[in-house]
Write an enzyme that holds these catalytic residues in place. Structure first.
Site, PDB file in Angstrom:
ATOM      1  N   ASP A 165      30.088  29.445  33.350  1.00 54.57           N
ATOM      2  CA  ASP A 165      30.584  29.209  34.709  1.00 54.57           C
ATOM      3  C   ASP A 165      29.742  28.148  35.415  1.00 54.57           C
ATOM      4  O   ASP A 165      28.583  27.926  35.057  1.00 54.57           O
ATOM      5  CB  ASP A 165      30.485  30.491  35.550  1.00 54.57           C
ATOM      6  CG  ASP A 165      31.286  31.633  34.951  1.00 54.57           C
ATOM      7  OD1 ASP A 165      32.263  31.365  34.238  1.00 54.57           O
ATOM      8  OD2 ASP A 165      30.911  32.796  35.216  1.00 54.57           O
TER       9      ASP A 165
HETATM   10  N1  URA Z   1      29.806  35.671  31.428  1.00 54.55           N
HETATM   11  C1  URA Z   1      30.055  35.269  32.694  1.00 54.55           C
HETATM   12  O1  URA Z   1      30.443  36.063  33.542  1.00 54.55           O
HETATM   13  N2  URA Z   1      29.865  33.983  32.995  1.00 54.55           N
HETATM   14  C2  URA Z   1      29.385  33.065  32.112  1.00 54.55           C
HETATM   15  O2  URA Z   1      29.211  31.899  32.465  1.00 54.55           O
HETATM   16  C3  URA Z   1      29.135  33.514  30.810  1.00 54.55           C
HETATM   17  C4  URA Z   1      29.354  34.819  30.492  1.00 54.55           C
END
Ligand code: URA
Length: 243
Positions: free
Chosen positions: A111
């Site tokens: 993310d």
């Molecule tokens: N899980 C998440 O919630 N976000 C990420 O970026 C990676 C794994």
């Protein structure tokens, strides 16, 4: 003979992945978006082409073939998007690459507000294999949540959490510390669902306030500050291929 099954032809998404352009799934999205042409005609999903005879262009550019394989391990900083381009003009991971003469793309994604270990490659086959759920590569995250991590929460994370896309596989929780209204812990999962760690913690009433991927299979971030990257060693590549 139809356009869809040229002799010696291969599915477009396979050709695109083999040329190191993107994963097969990403190739399907590009084809559906009308960004791929075969001999000047917009391609459709399911179509095949023969790379020796047909001209396949993606966004008007030919598929580059026989590029040297490239495998990078990046420490992705917060605030950088895990894509190759962003219509909103936000910084993207490839902005961080210097002296990388080939086009690489990420294996999976993190993310915008997640930092940590991200692999990039132009090896479409390895990327596909590692990203496939059946491979179950272990990924470890350092997680900070608002609230305290109780014994009950740990048990639920380890047993599987019911999300709107189904029950998660059992996770592993380690190195738990509660301080200053926050819980810190390491969470190891084998799946790669969208926003999985955040959703698992939220489902248990603990919003994630910091998230960093610190391990991918046997690889760690050792020696890399945020924004830095290194080439994998041949030994590391061979180990990844054996996973
Ligand atoms: N899980 C998440 O919630 N976000 C990420 O970026 C990676 C794994």
């Amino acid at each position: 003979m139809t356009e869809r099954s040229a002799p010696g032809g291969q599915r477009l998404q396979k050709l695109m992945a083999a040329a190191g352009l993107c994963s097969r799934r990403q190739a399907e999205t590009l084809i559906e978006a009308g960004r791929v042409t075969v001999n000047g005609r917009i391609a459709s999903l399911g179509e095949q082409a023969d790379p020796r005879r047909d001209t396949v262009l993606v966004d008007g550019r030919p598929l580059r073939q026989h590029e040297p394989p490239c495998y990078l391990l990046m420490h992705k900083p917060v605030g950088v998007v895990t894509t190759l381009s962003d219509p909103g003009g936000r910084p993207v991971i490839t902005d961080l690459l210097r002296d990388v003469p080939v086009r690489v793309y990420p294996i999976g994604r993190l993310d915008l507000t997640t930092s940590g270990l991200l692999l990039l490659t132009n090896d479409g086959d390895l990327a596909n294999r590692l990203a496939h759920p059946s491979h179950e590569v272990a990924k470890t995250y350092l997680v900070r949540v608002r609230g305290a991590l109780t014994h009950e929460v740990i048990q639920r994370l380890e047993q599987g959490v019911e999300l709107d896309d189904g029950l998660t596989a059992p996770a592993k929780v380690a190195r738990v510390r509660n301080s200053g209204g926050h819980g810190w812990f390491e969470l190891t999962i084998h799946e790669g669902r969208n926003r999985q760690v955040r959703r698992m913690c939220e489902a248990l009433g603990l919003p994630v306030s910091r998230l960093m991927r610190i391990r991918y299979a046997f690889l760690t971030l050792e020696g890399l500050a945020p924004g830095q990257y290194r080439h994998l060693t041949p030994h590391e590549v061979a180990r990844l291929k054996r996973l």
